[in-house]
Write an enzyme that holds these catalytic residues in place. Structure first.
Site, mmCIF file in Angstrom:
data_model
loop_
_atom_site.group_PDB
_atom_site.id
_atom_site.type_symbol
_atom_site.label_atom_id
_atom_site.label_comp_id
_atom_site.label_asym_id
_atom_site.label_seq_id
_atom_site.Cartn_x
_atom_site.Cartn_y
_atom_site.Cartn_z
ATOM 1 C CG ASP A 81 -1.814 0.790 0.954
ATOM 2 O OD1 ASP A 81 -2.654 0.686 0.653
ATOM 3 O OD2 ASP A 81 -2.067 2.109 2.308
ATOM 4 C CD GLU A 134 -2.372 2.498 -3.851
ATOM 5 O OE1 GLU A 134 -2.857 3.019 -3.541
ATOM 6 O OE2 GLU A 134 -1.492 2.718 -2.811
HETATM 7 C C1 NOJ Z 1 -4.304 2.610 -0.798
HETATM 8 C C2 NOJ Z 1 -5.681 1.814 -0.483
HETATM 9 O O1 NOJ Z 1 -5.751 1.372 -2.065
HETATM 10 C C3 NOJ Z 1 -6.943 2.899 -0.487
HETATM 11 O O2 NOJ Z 1 -8.122 2.201 -0.303
HETATM 12 C C4 NOJ Z 1 -6.805 3.502 0.932
HETATM 13 O O3 NOJ Z 1 -7.345 4.676 1.765
HETATM 14 C C5 NOJ Z 1 -5.224 3.913 0.788
HETATM 15 N N1 NOJ Z 1 -3.951 3.371 0.406
HETATM 16 C C6 NOJ Z 1 -4.423 4.097 2.695
HETATM 17 O O4 NOJ Z 1 -4.124 3.224 3.086
#
Ligand code: NOJ
Length: 553
Positions: free
Chosen positions: A223, A282
């Site tokens: 993440d 990500e």
């Molecule tokens: C990316 C995640 O996909 C999202 O759902 C989340 O709110 C943020 N990161 C913070 O962790």
């Protein structure tokens, strides 16, 4: 009327083995809250996923990525983790997780989890200890506790904004005259950022990775992977920057050089297991910067974010496709394709909504699965689900409260049955006398029209198309017609016909204009909708075309 593979493969064509399993893998993203609810409490859980896992295996994907189910106050639907090595009772038990992992492997599915290393929950014991400790203490140094410029005043340490809206700082002890620290949270105040400049944080996460890898988990989706390190000294963001899309716009909060050492270390750890574990990041940065995270000693994959949010625009697809290819580092990974996830508007709605959006999302899905490199599908994408306009009073996304953007519409529970009973089959427990609880997000009327059970018995459904495309993709990979080393070369032909040449023998075509367009010569192996006329693609249709020989119709 056959939108499915239009030719059979001649046996004996040369086979090229894939290198690593992930190089061309298709991973199905499970959002556990909304997949299947095993105990009838209205929230999806591990029991539901275990029961429904054969459905995913039957799609023909290589694995699943599960968004967080670890203990969490659920302020951000699990992206606020209070225990990285547990299972939230809302979702079940660790025994159920072990059962799920075993079943996944039996069914031939890899299992990826989400790890959230940028921030934890404010309920995490280490953050609670930090709050209880004094300014300047080692406990506080695990996070970013900083005094404001004017002691106890309302002025935070710098001008950073939270991605969810509002400032990125909250006072540790708002009523105290002596404790004038603020803590940093790039997301909500319930998600304090770890201080990765403290080596204890890296050690802590090594243990988290080992815990799951030792269990046999096949990989991790990371993440906000690019944000772990902030610019040294936490300087103000230059006032001239437009603060859109928080992280991307603020060079001080992400993409610091030090973060790459974390992924080199994690890759060494991932490679110390057999089979090697997968790291997918990500990394929401422009292609040239994101590509640096998939150098050979870092992650194997990062999502192609420049592609994820595109509209229905051939020139934009071609430009982004070529930009992603150009950005590839020597020996670096191919782009990792996705069109949907739990944070963005469903493609059927993004591409125009209604019948139009639905045809386009089918075409986009065919294109996606034909591109060179791995691909991710988000649950419900195979059904062509549209975005739901969740009623104001039912919205729970913290981004909606703080920023006015709501992601709940892509997170509505899956419709398993046409019949609305048991929340359209989303809930597996419940009866006439003890009905299942209302789902955590309301299911809109008409949702049953998309039901899995209906699509399973319809040869022309989105679901049938997805299964056919995945089956053909596997065959073509096994035969070497699609290769793991292929690279995309994109262009737009007259009539807004988008072409991605994957090799000299194979290309993907998408008709993005308003008129039917003639395809370059070749055999159409698959199309999103039946071809009205041989060699021609109607608007909003897509095809896989092969230039070689050796097919029997
Ligand atoms: C990316 C995640 O996909 C999202 O759902 C989340 O709110 C943020 N990161 C913070 O962790």
């Amino acid at each position: 009327m056959n939108p499915h593979p239009q030719a059979d493969i001649v046996a004996g064509t040369a086979a090229a083995p894939t290198d690593e399993w992930w190089a061309s893998a298709v991973i199905y993203q499970v959002y556990p809250r909304s997949f299947a609810d095993g105990n009838g409490d209205g929230v999806g859980d591990l029991a539901g996923l275990i029961t429904r896992l054969p459905y995913i295996a039957a799609l023909g994907v290589d694995g699943i990525w599960m968004t967080p189910f670890q203990p969490s106050p659920q302020l951000d639907q699990g992206y606020d983790v209070s225990d990285y090595c547990g299972v939230d009772p809302l979702f079940g038990t660790m025994e159920q997780f072990d059962e799920l992992l075993g079943l996944a492997h039996t069914l031939g599915l890899r299992l990826l989890l989400d790890v959230v290393p940028n921030h934890c929950s404010s309920e995490h014991p280490l953050f609670q200890s930090a709050l209880a400790a004094t300014p300047g203490s080692p406990e506080r140094d695990l996070f970013h506790f900083v005094q404001g410029p004017a002691g106890g005043s309302d002025v935070p340490p710098n001008n950073w904004q939270s991605v969810f809206g509002g400032r990125a700082w909250t006072r540790a002890a708002p009523d105290s005259q002596t404790d004038t620290d603020w803590y940093l949270h790039l997301f909500s105040p319930g998600q304090p950022d770890w201080n990765w400049r403290n080596p204890a944080v890296g050690d802590y996460f090594d243990d988290v990775l080992r815990f799951w890898f030792d269990k046999g988990v096949d990989g991790l989706r990371i993440d906000v992977a690019h944000a772990l390190f902030k610019a040294d000294g936490l300087p103000d963001t230059p006032a001239t920057l437009e603060m859109v899309d928080g992280l991307r716009a603020n060079p001080q909060v992400s993409d610091q050089e030090e973060v790459h050492d974390v992924y080199r270390r994690w890759r060494t750890l991932a490679n110390s297991y057999q089979p090697h574990r997968l790291l997918v990041g990500e990394v929401n940065l422009e292609p040239a910067r994101a590509a640096r995270y998939t150098r050979p000693d870092e992650m194997q994959q990062t999502f192609a974010f420049a592609f994820v949010k595109l509209g229905w625009d051939a020139a934009a697809w071609a430009a982004v496709g070529n930009e992603l290819e150009a950005a590839r580092e020597p020996q670096g990974a191919a782009p990792t394709w996705a069109l949907e996830n739990h944070d963005i508007v469903r493609s059927a709605t993004r591409f125009g909504g209604g019948e139009l959006g639905s045809s386009r999302s089918r075409a986009a899905l065919v294109a996606l699965l034909g591109l060179p490199g791995p691909a991710y599908l988000y649950q419900g994408q195979e059904l062509g689900l549209p975005e739901v306009d969740v009623p104001l009073e039912a919205r729970v996304d913290p981004m909606w409260d703080r920023g006015g953007v709501c992601r709940d519409g892509a997170r509505v529970p899956l419709p398993w049955t046409a019949d609305p009973a048991l929340n359209h089959g989303f809930s597996l427990a419940g009866s006439a006398t003890v009905p299942a609880a209302e789902p955590w997000l309301p299911i809109p009327s008409g949702w049953g029209a998309h039901a899995i059970e209906l699509q399973q018995s319809d040869d022309e459904s989105s679901l049938a198309l997805t299964i056919s495309a995945l089956e053909l993709r596997r065959k073509l990979l096994a035969m070497g017609i699609l290769g793991t080393d292929d690279a995309g070369s994109w262009r737009v032909e007259a009539g807004n016909l988008l072409i991605c040449e994957r090799s000299t023998d194979f290309f993907v075509a998408v008709a993005m204009g308003t008129e039917a367009v003639r395809l370059p010569p070749g055999t159409v192996l698959l199309s999103a909708l039946p071809l009205a006329e041989d060699g021609w693609l109607q608007p909003n249709n897509a095809a896989w075309v092969w230039r070689g020989e050796g097919w029997v119709n």
